[in-house]
Design an enzyme around this catalytic site. Structure first.
Site, mmCIF file in Angstrom:
data_model
loop_
_atom_site.group_PDB
_atom_site.id
_atom_site.type_symbol
_atom_site.label_atom_id
_atom_site.label_comp_id
_atom_site.label_asym_id
_atom_site.label_seq_id
_atom_site.Cartn_x
_atom_site.Cartn_y
_atom_site.Cartn_z
ATOM 1 N N ASP A 95 -40.323 80.496 -19.377
ATOM 2 C CA ASP A 95 -39.368 80.126 -18.333
ATOM 3 C C ASP A 95 -38.019 79.708 -18.910
ATOM 4 O O ASP A 95 -37.464 78.663 -18.551
ATOM 5 C CB ASP A 95 -39.922 78.983 -17.470
ATOM 6 C CG ASP A 95 -41.325 79.256 -16.960
ATOM 7 O OD1 ASP A 95 -41.607 80.423 -16.646
ATOM 8 O OD2 ASP A 95 -42.136 78.309 -16.879
ATOM 9 N N GLU B 153 -40.080 83.497 -6.794
ATOM 10 C CA GLU B 153 -39.871 82.185 -7.395
ATOM 11 C C GLU B 153 -38.762 82.283 -8.436
ATOM 12 O O GLU B 153 -38.095 83.305 -8.578
ATOM 13 C CB GLU B 153 -41.178 81.692 -8.044
ATOM 14 C CG GLU B 153 -41.749 82.644 -9.076
ATOM 15 C CD GLU B 153 -43.154 82.284 -9.507
ATOM 16 O OE1 GLU B 153 -43.729 81.330 -8.944
ATOM 17 O OE2 GLU B 153 -43.674 82.952 -10.413
#
Length: 515
Positions: free
Chosen positions: A15, A174
């Site tokens: 991420d 997301e």
């Protein structure tokens, strides 16, 4: 022309989010249940990254140990931005508190205490308009991308949240990032899940309030269904270099082994170039294994020392511990020149044991230590989570190899040792696969790698491993979750002194440099 190799930050660094301040780049990654949280990297060229600290490096910044903490809980996808002379990181503590903002004048810190946001969801992002209006995009609790106008200094929601654009129809939209580029606002998201279907999609609008138009070529990037060595590509962030070129950092994995292949290092950080088409949409080619570097000076950084002799006043930033690292559980001063670990829990299978480790960053590597267990128990551990780990343990006058795979516990080898310091070593090597056949039952020929556990120096003429184990059982596809392997030292009884710890990539392995 310089070439770079992907990943640019290897091992468990998922991420990624990046920002530029002047000629410098700063990048943060998820840390999940590990403390200190949110590793922070610095680079001058987007290729060579130096681990300069951790955003959450004080227990009082988060409730630790995290309430109800579990593997793959904790701190999810952060975003880092540089705005108005300050660095901002927004993040989600999934185990307690929700979304929060921390700030710093300097990226090395100190970082502020959290300002908690009254927003429910994950993967928050920050973006500012020219008049100072701040927007927070995030993945909402009901699914889909939400947007709210906020006061990040006080954590107040000023408008919203309201739904925006939620992708091209794939699951789990997301990881939103919102950018003002020219006359357009662009919303970059991940969808398809963080497994083999992971992808990047983009939409744009004249206003953050919408309406949003998805790119005709969505998904912008996906390696799903391909034979590429890099898979699970997604969760991306954009950055513009001083020369005007655009680049994308994103996560991906490098699977290994016989079908279905598995990944063991976790989700890693990759870099890929971005172009823009004549209609103003970003265009991204498949993520390359090797590519020409950004067109600017080459700025390599010093590689971390292979050996830590624990003769500094503080632990280096790459040392992490699951759930918490209480001050009373470790010391660099009680036995100068050693790391002393005090057991705070009974076994490796509970969150209370004392463990200090580092991310495994190479498919072929060696980790070793010299320890004195005294009347305690401890050793070396290769950990994926509290239910999937292998140990080489010293205590009670012997060295033993232990394994836990889900509910299964087993001691695989024992050897008596005299009192005093003992040298323990774990080697990890990529498995050479054999051709598929009806008789293909040997786990050592099908897994992604083989872990060997040694008493002493593996280079000694008479060295033999105590045991060899298939690495597939310490993979994400077996254990589930979001993290990668961590190799380190632990104590489960009494106090154990570690004179040094060494982590060395295999000299002739495919992974030839630290991330």
């Amino acid at each position: 022309m310089h070439l770079y190799q992907n990943p640019v930050i290897s091992g468990f660094h998922p991420d990624p989010s990046v920002c530029r301040a002047g000629d410098d780049y700063y990048l943060v990654c998820s840390s999940f249940e590990y403390f200190p949280g949110l590793p922070l990297y610095h680079s001058r060229d987007l290729v060579h990254w130096e681990h300069i600290g951790n955003v959450l490096d004080r227990p009082d910044q988060l409730p630790l140990p995290l309430p109800g903490a579990k593997a793959s809980g904790g701190c999810y996808a952060p975003t880092i931005r540089h705005h108005d002379g300050r660095f901002w990181v927004v993040n989600t503590n999934i185990d307690g508190g929700g979304n929060f903002v921390v700030t710093a004048e300097r990226p090395e810190g100190p970082w502020s205490d959290p300002v908690w946001l009254d927003l429910t969801g994950i993967d928050p992002d920050l973006a500012w308009e020219e008049d100072g209006t701040c927007w927070c995009a995030f993945s909402g609790p009901a699914g889909g991308i939400n947007l709210a106008r906020i006061d990040p200094e006080r954590g107040r929601v000023l408008e919203g949240p309201f739904a925006t654009w939620s992708g091209s129809g794939l699951k789990f939209p997301e990881a939103p990032h919102l950018y003002r580029i020219g006359d357009w606002w662009y919303l970059l998201i991940a969808e398809g899940g963080t497994e083999r279907g992971h992808s990047v999609s983009v939409a744009r609008s004249r206003s953050p309030r919408g309406p949003w138009e998805g790119a005709p070529a969505n998904p912008l990037l996906s390696h799903s269904g391909t034979a590429r060595a890099i898979q699970n590509t997604g969760h991306a962030d954009l950055v513009r270099a001083p020369d005007g070129s655009w680049w994308m950092v994103l996560l991906g994995v490098r699977p290994r082994g016989f079908t279905p292949d598995v990944h063991v290092l976790g989700r890693e950080t990759f870099l890929t170039p971005v172009e823009w088409d004549e209609d103003g949409w970003p265009v991204v080619a498949p993520v390359p294994e090797t590519h020409p570097a950004p067109a600017r000076a080459w700025h390599p950084v010093p590689a971390p020392a292979a050996r830590d002799d624990f003769d500094t006043p503080a632990l280096a930033p790459h040392w992490i511990s699951p759930f918490a690292r209480p001050a009373h559980s470790w010391s660099l001063t009680e036995r100068p020149g050693s790391l002393l670990l005090h057991a705070t829990g009974p076994t490796l299978d509970t969150p209370g044991y004392t463990f200090v480790g580092r991310r495994q960053q190479h498919h072929d590597c060696r980790a070793g230590t010299l320890l004195d267990a005294g009347t305690g128990t401890g050793g070396l551990c290769v950990r994926l989570d509290e239910a999937h780990h292998y140990e080489l343990e010293a205590g009670d006058g012997e060295v033993r190899v232990r394994a836990r795979i889900g509910p299964l516990h087993r001691t695989l080898a024992r050897r008596p040792v005299p009192a005093g310091p003992v040298r323990l070593t774990v080697t990890v090597r990529t498995t050479r696969l054999v051709p598929a056949s009806p008789h293909l039952t040997d786990g050592g020929t099908t897994g992604p790698d083989t872990l060997a556990f040694w008493l002493g120096d593996p280079d000694a003429p008479d060295a033999r491993p105590l045991a060899e184990l298939d690495g597939r059982y310490l993979s994400t596809e077996v254990a589930c979750g979001f993290t990668g392997r961590v190799i380190g030292m632990y104590a489960t009884r009494g106090s154990v002194a570690f004179d040094w710890f060494e982590y060395v990539p295999a000299p002739h392995g495919e992974d030839h440099r630290l991330g």
